[in-house]
Design a protein around this motif. Structure first.
Motif, short mmCIF file in Angstrom:
data_model
loop_
_atom_site.label_atom_id
_atom_site.label_comp_id
_atom_site.label_asym_id
_atom_site.label_seq_id
_atom_site.Cartn_x
_atom_site.Cartn_y
_atom_site.Cartn_z
N LYS A 1 1.18 7.81 -4.05
CA LYS A 1 1.31 8.04 -5.49
C LYS A 1 1.93 6.86 -6.21
N ASP A 2 2.94 6.24 -5.59
CA ASP A 2 3.64 5.15 -6.26
C ASP A 2 3.73 3.89 -5.41
N SER A 3 2.97 3.79 -4.36
CA SER A 3 3.01 2.59 -3.50
C SER A 3 1.71 2.46 -2.74
N MET A 4 1.61 1.36 -1.99
CA MET A 4 0.40 1.09 -1.22
C MET A 4 0.79 0.38 0.08
N GLU A 5 0.12 0.72 1.15
CA GLU A 5 0.36 0.11 2.45
C GLU A 5 -0.98 -0.35 3.00
N MET A 6 -0.98 -1.51 3.67
CA MET A 6 -2.25 -2.10 4.07
C MET A 6 -2.11 -2.83 5.40
N VAL A 7 -3.12 -2.70 6.27
CA VAL A 7 -3.23 -3.51 7.47
C VAL A 7 -4.54 -4.28 7.38
N MET A 8 -4.50 -5.57 7.72
CA MET A 8 -5.68 -6.42 7.53
C MET A 8 -5.96 -7.24 8.79
N VAL A 9 -7.23 -7.59 8.94
CA VAL A 9 -7.69 -8.46 10.03
C VAL A 9 -8.71 -9.43 9.45
N GLY A 10 -8.60 -10.69 9.82
CA GLY A 10 -9.59 -11.67 9.40
C GLY A 10 -9.38 -12.16 7.98
N GLU A 11 -10.46 -12.66 7.39
CA GLU A 11 -10.41 -13.26 6.06
C GLU A 11 -10.75 -12.22 5.00
N ILE A 12 -9.71 -11.76 4.31
CA ILE A 12 -9.90 -10.77 3.25
C ILE A 12 -8.77 -10.94 2.24
N ASP A 13 -9.11 -10.86 0.97
CA ASP A 13 -8.14 -11.04 -0.10
C ASP A 13 -7.34 -9.76 -0.28
N GLU A 14 -6.01 -9.84 -0.01
CA GLU A 14 -5.17 -8.65 -0.06
C GLU A 14 -5.13 -8.05 -1.47
N SER A 15 -4.97 -8.90 -2.48
CA SER A 15 -4.89 -8.38 -3.85
C SER A 15 -6.21 -7.74 -4.28
N GLU A 16 -7.32 -8.36 -3.89
CA GLU A 16 -8.63 -7.82 -4.26
C GLU A 16 -8.90 -6.50 -3.54
N ALA A 17 -8.47 -6.43 -2.27
CA ALA A 17 -8.62 -5.17 -1.52
C ALA A 17 -7.78 -4.07 -2.16
N GLY A 18 -6.58 -4.42 -2.63
CA GLY A 18 -5.74 -3.43 -3.29
C GLY A 18 -6.36 -2.93 -4.58
N ARG A 19 -6.93 -3.84 -5.37
CA ARG A 19 -7.59 -3.43 -6.62
C ARG A 19 -8.80 -2.54 -6.35
N LEU A 20 -9.54 -2.87 -5.30
CA LEU A 20 -10.72 -2.06 -4.97
C LEU A 20 -10.31 -0.66 -4.52
N ALA A 21 -9.17 -0.55 -3.81
CA ALA A 21 -8.70 0.76 -3.37
C ALA A 21 -8.30 1.63 -4.55
N GLU A 22 -7.79 1.00 -5.62
CA GLU A 22 -7.36 1.76 -6.80
C GLU A 22 -8.50 2.02 -7.78
N ALA A 23 -9.60 1.29 -7.64
CA ALA A 23 -10.71 1.44 -8.58
C ALA A 23 -11.41 2.78 -8.40
N GLU A 24 -11.96 3.29 -9.48
CA GLU A 24 -12.70 4.56 -9.42
C GLU A 24 -14.04 4.39 -8.72
N SER A 25 -14.68 3.25 -8.95
CA SER A 25 -16.00 3.01 -8.35
C SER A 25 -15.85 2.19 -7.07
N PRO A 26 -16.60 2.54 -6.02
CA PRO A 26 -16.53 1.77 -4.78
C PRO A 26 -17.37 0.50 -4.80
N GLU A 27 -18.08 0.25 -5.87
CA GLU A 27 -18.97 -0.90 -5.93
C GLU A 27 -18.17 -2.19 -6.09
#
Length: 418
Positions: free
Chosen positions: A91-117
């Motif tokens: 509700k008020d935070s986010m936790e993430m595990v990553m592997v390889g080349e992926i933008d953490e901030s962009e992945a966070g924004r995509l997780a919060e976005a309404e559309s999965p596109e």
């Protein structure tokens, strides 16, 4: 194919032979196709083997680090994508595990976005409940192509497995936390004996988790820091920097040493392995030596006679160390003391632990709700450990008058004599 005057018996025999020959050919073809599947259908074979491996390892997951090393890495390698992430959105935070080349901030924004596109990433929902949402986010394939039909089906199956496993892991964590709260709220010494098995189970689970975290820190983070330091020293020796750059690099190496020292201290606090090697008294002295560096107060520690203290069993030593550790932690956080005194003495068949500080103290009636509400440690948690050893305790404190804690424990005479 047959003579017109052929006998029925002969025709029957020929027919049966043909059936046997065709059956043998078909079974042989299936057998050799299965054996040569990795050559004939390499993609299908790779997906099947990876699915078996992940399904087997899902039962071993007990932390996010294991989720990354055991599951996410296999998904990224199997699908041959640049990177992947599993995102837990609370509700008020986010936790993430990553592997390889992926933008953490962009992945966070995509997780919060309404559309999965997304033009570069693929988002799949793993689980959604009242407390958190979980998503799998994958980068593009290394071949710059889309996932094939078989790969998509494989990914959907993996996500269904993950949803069940993560839900079970979440429930286990909630149950463990609830059990720890219940253990700390057992009201009195009289009722504690009935719940001895319950306390023992909780403390064993906690010690197991502490050891696991300490081993993870030692085998991963500390090793990474070691190789990072070697890499920095190698760059310094090769003179690839200017004089000012070398100075900065040496500062980074010194900072790595500080981080490494702090991690070593954390590992020791999580897993006091020296209890078995050098005993309780010297282990507490080592802990105090580490605390003196950052503690805003003087620490005085006495333990007599040490040979009788060391005759206690390992379980009792571990509980005593954890109590002392918690007393020091609470003193640093809350006491505002200038002096802390800890004594451990053995008289006859009883061991006594006493603690005293000259800090601000607290209201006993308010301390229990505050500590329990804030964490699963504190006064009630120390009380739980004392009661687990069939001990008795007395707490004397008030606002502005410091704090005194006295705990008395019976010693097993047979072990003490040994």
């Amino acid at each position: 194919m047959f003579p017109a005057d052929a006998e029925p018996n002969r025709l029957l025999v020929i027919f049966l032979l043909l059936v046997v020959l065709m059956s043998f050919t078909l079974y042989a073809l299936e057998y050799f196709t299965t054996k040569l599947e990795r050559v004939i259908f390499p993609r299908k074979y790779r997906l099947q083997q990876s699915l078996k491996k992940i399904a087997k390892n899902l039962g071993l997951i007990s932390s996010l680090r294991e989720l990354k090393d055991i599951i996410l890495l296999d998904i990224v390698e199997t699908l041959q994508v640049f990177g992947g992430a599993i995102v837990f959105k609370y509700k008020d935070s986010m936790e993430m595990v990553m592997v390889g080349e992926i933008d953490e901030s962009e992945a966070g924004r995509l997780a919060e976005a309404e559309s999965p596109e997304h033009p570069s990433y693929l988002r799949r929902e793993i689980i959604r409940n009242e407390e958190y949402d979980c998503y799998l986010i994958l980068a593009q394939k290394k071949t710059n192509t889309h996932l094939g039909f078989e790969e998509t089906q494989w990914l959907n199956l993996i996500i269904s497995y993950l949803s069940v496993s993560l839900e079970n892991l979440h429930l286990i964590r909630k149950m463990t936390a609830r059990l720890e709260q219940l253990a700390a709220h057992i009201p009195s010494e009289e009722t504690s004996a009935e719940f001895a098995w319950f306390r023992k189970l909780i403390f064993e689970l906690q010690e197991k988790e502490r050891v696991r975290i300490a081993v993870d820190l030692h085998d991963t983070t500390m090793q990474d820091l070691f190789f990072l330091k070697r890499r920095c020293n190698s760059l310094i020796e090769r003179n690839v920097f200017s004089a000012e750059g070398i100075t900065h690099m040496k500062g980074i190496v010194e900072y790595i040493d500080v981080i490494n020292m702090n991690l070593r201290q954390s590992c020791f606090e999580l897993h006091p392995y020296l209890l078995q090697e050098i005993g309780l008294v010297m282990t507490i002295e080592k802990q105090i030596g580490l605390e003196i560096v950052s503690a805003p107060f003087e620490i005085e520690f006495h333990a007599v006679p040490s040979y009788l203290i060391e005759s206690c069993d390992l379980e009792m030593k571990r509980h005593l160390f954890r109590i002392v550790q918690e007393l020091l932690n609470n003193a640093k956080k809350h006491s505002q003391a200038s002096r802390v005194k800890i004594d451990i003495t053995v008289l006859g068949s009883h061991l006594t632990l006493s603690y005293e500080d000259d800090g601000v103290g607290f209201d006993v009636n308010e301390a229990v709700p505050r500590e329990i509400g804030g964490s699963r440690s504190g006064v009630e948690y120390m009380k739980s450990r004392i009661l687990s050893l069939n001990g008795r305790w007395r707490l004397i404190t008030s606002k502005g008058d410091g704090m005194k804690l006295m705990a008395d424990f019976p010693i097993n005479k047979e072990r003490a004599a040994g």
